[in-house]
Design a protein around this motif. Structure first.
Motif, PDB file in Angstrom:
ATOM      1  N   SER A  67      25.743  13.547 -44.712  1.00 17.48           N
ATOM      2  CA  SER A  67      24.694  12.537 -44.801  1.00 17.48           C
ATOM      3  C   SER A  67      24.046  12.355 -43.437  1.00 17.48           C
ATOM      4  O   SER A  67      24.694  12.532 -42.402  1.00 17.48           O
ATOM      5  N   ILE A  68      22.799  11.974 -43.431  1.00 20.42           N
ATOM      6  CA  ILE A  68      22.089  11.697 -42.188  1.00 20.42           C
ATOM      7  C   ILE A  68      22.691  10.483 -41.477  1.00 20.42           C
ATOM      8  O   ILE A  68      22.472  10.278 -40.290  1.00 20.42           O
ATOM      9  N   ASP A  69      23.479   9.708 -42.190  1.00 21.88           N
ATOM     10  CA  ASP A  69      24.125   8.529 -41.614  1.00 21.88           C
ATOM     11  C   ASP A  69      25.525   8.806 -41.076  1.00 21.88           C
ATOM     12  O   ASP A  69      26.197   7.885 -40.621  1.00 21.88           O
ATOM     13  N   ASP A  70      25.967  10.049 -41.113  1.00 19.98           N
ATOM     14  CA  ASP A  70      27.297  10.410 -40.625  1.00 19.98           C
ATOM     15  C   ASP A  70      27.407  10.223 -39.112  1.00 19.98           C
ATOM     16  O   ASP A  70      26.410  10.384 -38.386  1.00 19.98           O
ATOM     17  N   PRO A  71      28.609   9.913 -38.640  1.00 18.45           N
ATOM     18  CA  PRO A  71      28.818   9.731 -37.195  1.00 18.45           C
ATOM     19  C   PRO A  71      28.402  10.939 -36.358  1.00 18.45           C
ATOM     20  O   PRO A  71      27.926  10.785 -35.236  1.00 18.45           O
ATOM     21  N   TYR A  72      28.565  12.143 -36.898  1.00 15.59           N
ATOM     22  CA  TYR A  72      28.174  13.336 -36.145  1.00 15.59           C
ATOM     23  C   TYR A  72      26.674  13.335 -35.843  1.00 15.59           C
ATOM     24  O   TYR A  72      26.252  13.722 -34.750  1.00 15.59           O
ATOM     25  N   ILE A  73      25.867  12.914 -36.787  1.00 13.13           N
ATOM     26  CA  ILE A  73      24.414  12.851 -36.575  1.00 13.13           C
ATOM     27  C   ILE A  73      24.100  11.766 -35.547  1.00 13.13           C
ATOM     28  O   ILE A  73      23.264  11.972 -34.658  1.00 13.13           O
ATOM     29  N   LYS A  74      24.777  10.635 -35.639  1.00 13.39           N
ATOM     30  CA  LYS A  74      24.580   9.556 -34.654  1.00 13.39           C
ATOM     31  C   LYS A  74      24.937  10.044 -33.255  1.00 13.39           C
ATOM     32  O   LYS A  74      24.308   9.657 -32.273  1.00 13.39           O
ATOM     33  N   GLN A  75      25.955  10.912 -33.166  1.00 13.77           N
ATOM     34  CA  GLN A  75      26.326  11.493 -31.880  1.00 13.77           C
ATOM     35  C   GLN A  75      25.177  12.335 -31.314  1.00 13.77           C
ATOM     36  O   GLN A  75      24.917  12.312 -30.099  1.00 13.77           O
ATOM     37  N   LYS A 109      20.940  20.684 -38.609  1.00 10.11           N
ATOM     38  CA  LYS A 109      20.761  21.554 -39.782  1.00 10.11           C
ATOM     39  C   LYS A 109      22.097  22.076 -40.293  1.00 10.11           C
ATOM     40  O   LYS A 109      22.351  22.078 -41.500  1.00 10.11           O
ATOM     41  N   ASP A 110      22.951  22.538 -39.364  1.00  7.62           N
ATOM     42  CA  ASP A 110      24.263  23.052 -39.766  1.00  7.62           C
ATOM     43  C   ASP A 110      25.086  21.968 -40.453  1.00  7.62           C
ATOM     44  O   ASP A 110      25.751  22.218 -41.448  1.00  7.62           O
ATOM     45  N   TRP A 111      25.034  20.764 -39.913  1.00 10.64           N
ATOM     46  CA  TRP A 111      25.809  19.660 -40.493  1.00 10.64           C
ATOM     47  C   TRP A 111      25.293  19.309 -41.884  1.00 10.64           C
ATOM     48  O   TRP A 111      26.067  19.087 -42.810  1.00 10.64           O
ATOM     49  N   MET A 112      23.988  19.263 -42.023  1.00 13.30           N
ATOM     50  CA  MET A 112      23.407  18.848 -43.300  1.00 13.30           C
ATOM     51  C   MET A 112      23.605  19.893 -44.398  1.00 13.30           C
ATOM     52  O   MET A 112      23.494  19.569 -45.573  1.00 13.30           O
ATOM     53  N   CYS A 113      23.938  21.121 -44.020  1.00 15.64           N
ATOM     54  CA  CYS A 113      24.222  22.153 -45.025  1.00 15.64           C
ATOM     55  C   CYS A 113      25.573  21.951 -45.686  1.00 15.64           C
ATOM     56  O   CYS A 113      25.821  22.495 -46.758  1.00 15.64           O
ATOM     57  N   CYS A 114      26.448  21.181 -45.039  1.00 14.53           N
ATOM     58  CA  CYS A 114      27.793  20.944 -45.586  1.00 14.53           C
ATOM     59  C   CYS A 114      27.711  20.005 -46.785  1.00 14.53           C
ATOM     60  O   CYS A 114      26.988  19.008 -46.748  1.00 14.53           O
ATOM     61  N   GLU A 115      28.466  20.326 -47.787  1.00 12.66           N
ATOM     62  CA  GLU A 115      28.511  19.477 -48.978  1.00 12.66           C
ATOM     63  C   GLU A 115      29.050  18.096 -48.623  1.00 12.66           C
ATOM     64  O   GLU A 115      30.011  17.951 -47.886  1.00 12.66           O
ATOM     65  N   GLN A 123      15.472  23.441 -24.752  1.00 14.35           N
ATOM     66  CA  GLN A 123      16.832  23.892 -25.061  1.00 14.35           C
ATOM     67  C   GLN A 123      17.604  22.805 -25.809  1.00 14.35           C
ATOM     68  O   GLN A 123      18.358  23.104 -26.734  1.00 14.35           O
ATOM     69  N   ALA A 124      17.428  21.562 -25.415  1.00 15.75           N
ATOM     70  CA  ALA A 124      18.114  20.443 -26.072  1.00 15.75           C
ATOM     71  C   ALA A 124      17.575  20.259 -27.489  1.00 15.75           C
ATOM     72  O   ALA A 124      18.350  20.000 -28.419  1.00 15.75           O
ATOM     73  N   ILE A 125      16.281  20.389 -27.662  1.00 13.54           N
ATOM     74  CA  ILE A 125      15.686  20.260 -29.004  1.00 13.54           C
ATOM     75  C   ILE A 125      16.264  21.313 -29.929  1.00 13.54           C
ATOM     76  O   ILE A 125      16.664  21.012 -31.057  1.00 13.54           O
ATOM     77  N   ARG A 126      16.342  22.545 -29.449  1.00 12.92           N
ATOM     78  CA  ARG A 126      16.896  23.630 -30.273  1.00 12.92           C
ATOM     79  C   ARG A 126      18.354  23.367 -30.630  1.00 12.92           C
ATOM     80  O   ARG A 126      18.774  23.607 -31.758  1.00 12.92           O
ATOM     81  N   ASP A 127      19.120  22.911 -29.657  1.00 15.35           N
ATOM     82  CA  ASP A 127      20.537  22.638 -29.873  1.00 15.35           C
ATOM     83  C   ASP A 127      20.730  21.519 -30.894  1.00 15.35           C
ATOM     84  O   ASP A 127      21.501  21.665 -31.857  1.00 15.35           O
ATOM     85  N   ILE A 128      20.034  20.423 -30.700  1.00 19.38           N
ATOM     86  CA  ILE A 128      20.138  19.283 -31.622  1.00 19.38           C
ATOM     87  C   ILE A 128      19.687  19.691 -33.022  1.00 19.38           C
ATOM     88  O   ILE A 128      20.340  19.363 -34.017  1.00 19.38           O
ATOM     89  N   ASP A 129      18.588  20.409 -33.101  1.00 19.58           N
ATOM     90  CA  ASP A 129      18.062  20.861 -34.394  1.00 19.58           C
ATOM     91  C   ASP A 129      19.090  21.720 -35.132  1.00 19.58           C
ATOM     92  O   ASP A 129      19.360  21.506 -36.315  1.00 19.58           O
TER      93      ASP A 129
END
Length: 60
Positions: free
Chosen positions: A40-48, A31-37, A21-27
């Motif tokens: 970046s993979i280095d954004d604070p949201y990804i680090k979270q 994915k949703d974040w990276m679709c935004c114009e 369940q955690a893998i699906r949620d994180i994935d």
């Protein structure tokens, strides 16, 4: 010894330690974040997301 997740590679190496369940949620969140114009993979949201995975694995 605590697991540290700082990169996607670290996350990939430790997926077997996370509930499905955690893998699906994180994935989905990554994915949703990276679709935004301009995202970046280095954004604070990804680090979270990495910290969330760390906390689950390390029992926090």
């Amino acid at each position: 010894m605590n697991i540290k997740i700082n990169t996607m590679e670290d996350l990939d190496k430790n997926l077997n330690k996370l509930p499905i369940q955690a893998i699906r949620d994180i994935d989905k969140r990554i994915k949703d974040w990276m679709c935004c114009e301009g995202s970046s993979i280095d954004d604070p949201y990804i680090k979270q997301q990495f910290r969330y995975a760390e906390n689950l694995i390390n029992g926090r």
